[in-house]
Design a protein around this motif. Structure first.
Motif, PDB file in Angstrom:
ATOM      1  N   LEU A  21       0.839  -1.187   0.000  1.00 27.48           N
ATOM      2  CA  LEU A  21       0.000   0.000   0.000  1.00 27.48           C
ATOM      3  C   LEU A  21       0.878   1.242   0.000  1.00 27.48           C
ATOM      4  N   GLU A  22       0.275   2.416  -0.075  1.00 25.11           N
ATOM      5  CA  GLU A  22       1.050   3.649  -0.126  1.00 25.11           C
ATOM      6  C   GLU A  22       1.924   3.848   1.105  1.00 25.11           C
ATOM      7  N   SER A  23       1.369   3.584   2.289  1.00 27.71           N
ATOM      8  CA  SER A  23       2.092   3.886   3.525  1.00 27.71           C
ATOM      9  C   SER A  23       2.625   2.657   4.249  1.00 27.71           C
ATOM     10  N   CYS A  24       2.338   1.450   3.730  1.00 23.51           N
ATOM     11  CA  CYS A  24       2.767   0.253   4.451  1.00 23.51           C
ATOM     12  C   CYS A  24       2.744  -0.980   3.556  1.00 23.51           C
ATOM     13  N   VAL A  25       3.278  -2.053   4.112  1.00 23.49           N
ATOM     14  CA  VAL A  25       3.209  -3.365   3.473  1.00 23.49           C
ATOM     15  C   VAL A  25       2.493  -4.281   4.449  1.00 23.49           C
ATOM     16  N   LEU A  26       1.479  -4.959   3.972  1.00 20.45           N
ATOM     17  CA  LEU A  26       0.684  -5.869   4.791  1.00 20.45           C
ATOM     18  C   LEU A  26       0.880  -7.281   4.258  1.00 20.45           C
ATOM     19  N   ILE A  27       1.377  -8.178   5.104  1.00 16.85           N
ATOM     20  CA  ILE A  27       1.603  -9.567   4.719  1.00 16.85           C
ATOM     21  C   ILE A  27       0.603 -10.435   5.474  1.00 16.85           C
ATOM     22  N   ILE A  28      -0.164 -11.223   4.733  1.00 15.52           N
ATOM     23  CA  ILE A  28      -1.132 -12.133   5.333  1.00 15.52           C
ATOM     24  C   ILE A  28      -0.634 -13.551   5.069  1.00 15.52           C
ATOM     25  N   LYS A  29      -0.341 -14.289   6.140  1.00 23.37           N
ATOM     26  CA  LYS A  29       0.208 -15.630   6.021  1.00 23.37           C
ATOM     27  C   LYS A  29      -0.889 -16.694   5.980  1.00 23.37           C
ATOM     28  N   ASN A  46     -13.597 -16.884  -4.438  1.00 24.41           N
ATOM     29  CA  ASN A  46     -14.238 -15.573  -4.264  1.00 24.41           C
ATOM     30  C   ASN A  46     -14.341 -15.155  -2.807  1.00 24.41           C
ATOM     31  N   ASP A  47     -14.702 -16.096  -1.926  1.00 28.46           N
ATOM     32  CA  ASP A  47     -14.839 -15.734  -0.512  1.00 28.46           C
ATOM     33  C   ASP A  47     -13.492 -15.382   0.112  1.00 28.46           C
ATOM     34  N   VAL A  48     -12.423 -16.053  -0.290  1.00 21.18           N
ATOM     35  CA  VAL A  48     -11.080 -15.739   0.215  1.00 21.18           C
ATOM     36  C   VAL A  48     -10.640 -14.365  -0.296  1.00 21.18           C
ATOM     37  N   ALA A  49     -10.881 -14.076  -1.562  1.00 23.72           N
ATOM     38  CA  ALA A  49     -10.517 -12.770  -2.123  1.00 23.72           C
ATOM     39  C   ALA A  49     -11.258 -11.646  -1.395  1.00 23.72           C
ATOM     40  N   LYS A  50     -12.512 -11.865  -1.078  1.00 25.78           N
ATOM     41  CA  LYS A  50     -13.305 -10.865  -0.344  1.00 25.78           C
ATOM     42  C   LYS A  50     -12.740 -10.664   1.056  1.00 25.78           C
ATOM     43  N   LYS A  51     -12.379 -11.758   1.730  1.00 20.52           N
ATOM     44  CA  LYS A  51     -11.803 -11.644   3.069  1.00 20.52           C
ATOM     45  C   LYS A  51     -10.465 -10.913   3.038  1.00 20.52           C
ATOM     46  N   ILE A  52      -9.646 -11.173   2.030  1.00 23.23           N
ATOM     47  CA  ILE A  52      -8.372 -10.458   1.892  1.00 23.23           C
ATOM     48  C   ILE A  52      -8.632  -8.966   1.730  1.00 23.23           C
ATOM     49  N   GLU A  53      -9.575  -8.624   0.867  1.00 22.55           N
ATOM     50  CA  GLU A  53      -9.932  -7.213   0.654  1.00 22.55           C
ATOM     51  C   GLU A  53     -10.407  -6.577   1.962  1.00 22.55           C
ATOM     52  N   ILE A  63      -1.509   0.574  10.110  1.00 23.56           N
ATOM     53  CA  ILE A  63      -0.145   0.098   9.907  1.00 23.56           C
ATOM     54  C   ILE A  63       0.705   1.226   9.336  1.00 23.56           C
ATOM     55  N   GLU A  64       1.865   1.445   9.940  1.00 20.82           N
ATOM     56  CA  GLU A  64       2.734   2.519   9.459  1.00 20.82           C
ATOM     57  C   GLU A  64       3.838   2.024   8.538  1.00 20.82           C
ATOM     58  N   GLU A  65       4.319   0.788   8.750  1.00 19.10           N
ATOM     59  CA  GLU A  65       5.380   0.283   7.886  1.00 19.10           C
ATOM     60  C   GLU A  65       5.071  -1.118   7.377  1.00 19.10           C
ATOM     61  N   VAL A  66       5.271  -2.139   8.235  1.00 16.60           N
ATOM     62  CA  VAL A  66       5.058  -3.525   7.828  1.00 16.60           C
ATOM     63  C   VAL A  66       4.266  -4.245   8.909  1.00 16.60           C
ATOM     64  N   ALA A  67       3.302  -5.042   8.501  1.00 16.45           N
ATOM     65  CA  ALA A  67       2.550  -5.879   9.438  1.00 16.45           C
ATOM     66  C   ALA A  67       2.435  -7.276   8.847  1.00 16.45           C
ATOM     67  N   ILE A  68       2.552  -8.268   9.720  1.00 13.64           N
ATOM     68  CA  ILE A  68       2.389  -9.666   9.319  1.00 13.64           C
ATOM     69  C   ILE A  68       1.218 -10.227  10.114  1.00 13.64           C
ATOM     70  N   LEU A  69       0.197 -10.695   9.399  1.00 12.75           N
ATOM     71  CA  LEU A  69      -1.027 -11.188  10.026  1.00 12.75           C
ATOM     72  C   LEU A  69      -1.260 -12.643   9.637  1.00 12.75           C
ATOM     73  N   GLU A  70      -1.940 -13.372  10.491  1.00  8.12           N
ATOM     74  CA  GLU A  70      -2.282 -14.781  10.240  1.00  8.12           C
ATOM     75  C   GLU A  70      -3.730 -14.840   9.728  1.00  8.12           C
ATOM     76  N   TYR A  71      -3.926 -15.354   8.498  1.00  4.11           N
ATOM     77  CA  TYR A  71      -5.243 -15.371   7.863  1.00  4.11           C
ATOM     78  C   TYR A  71      -6.318 -15.985   8.757  1.00  4.11           C
ATOM     79  N   ASP A  72      -6.049 -17.167   9.305  1.00  5.54           N
ATOM     80  CA  ASP A  72      -7.061 -17.871  10.111  1.00  5.54           C
ATOM     81  C   ASP A  72      -7.488 -17.092  11.352  1.00  5.54           C
ATOM     82  N   LYS A  73      -6.624 -16.248  11.854  1.00  5.95           N
ATOM     83  CA  LYS A  73      -6.941 -15.513  13.086  1.00  5.95           C
ATOM     84  C   LYS A  73      -7.682 -14.217  12.844  1.00  5.95           C
ATOM     85  N   ILE A  74      -7.675 -13.707  11.601  1.00  2.00           N
ATOM     86  CA  ILE A  74      -8.312 -12.418  11.343  1.00  2.00           C
ATOM     87  C   ILE A  74      -9.371 -12.451  10.263  1.00  2.00           C
ATOM     88  N   ALA A  75      -9.499 -13.567   9.551  1.00  4.85           N
ATOM     89  CA  ALA A  75     -10.480 -13.639   8.453  1.00  4.85           C
ATOM     90  C   ALA A  75     -11.875 -13.877   8.965  1.00  4.85           C
TER      91      ALA A  75
END
Length: 75
Positions: A21-29, A46-53, A63-75
């Motif tokens: 993104l413009e101000s950060c990088v978001l990594i979803i594992k 389609n449902d996974v793409a929607k959850k990512i969005e 997020i200001e710089e970089v964040a690493i998130l776990e898909y199962d914990k936040i989707a």
């Protein structure tokens, strides 16, 4: 699922999704993904793409710089 690029059958895998993104990088594992073993093309259901969005929209302003998130914990 058939690969749109080469027509081979894809395989299910858990991969990372990187949103630059413009101000950060978001990594979803561990995102459920379909991957072509021949050409490497990646696809989301389609449902996974929607959850990512939704995840990106929810976290992009916090997020200001970089964040690493776990898909199962936040989707």
């Amino acid at each position: 699922m058939k690969c749109i690029e080469c027509g081979n059958e894809t395989e299910k895998a858990l991969l990372k999704h990187v949103a630059e993104l413009e101000s950060c990088v978001l990594i979803i594992k561990n995102v459920p993904t379909h991957v072509c073993p021949v050409c490497g093309e990646k696809y989301y259901d389609n449902d996974v793409a929607k959850k990512i969005e939704d995840i990106v929209n929810r976290f992009k302003d916090f997020i200001e710089e970089v964040a690493i998130l776990e898909y199962d914990k936040i989707a």
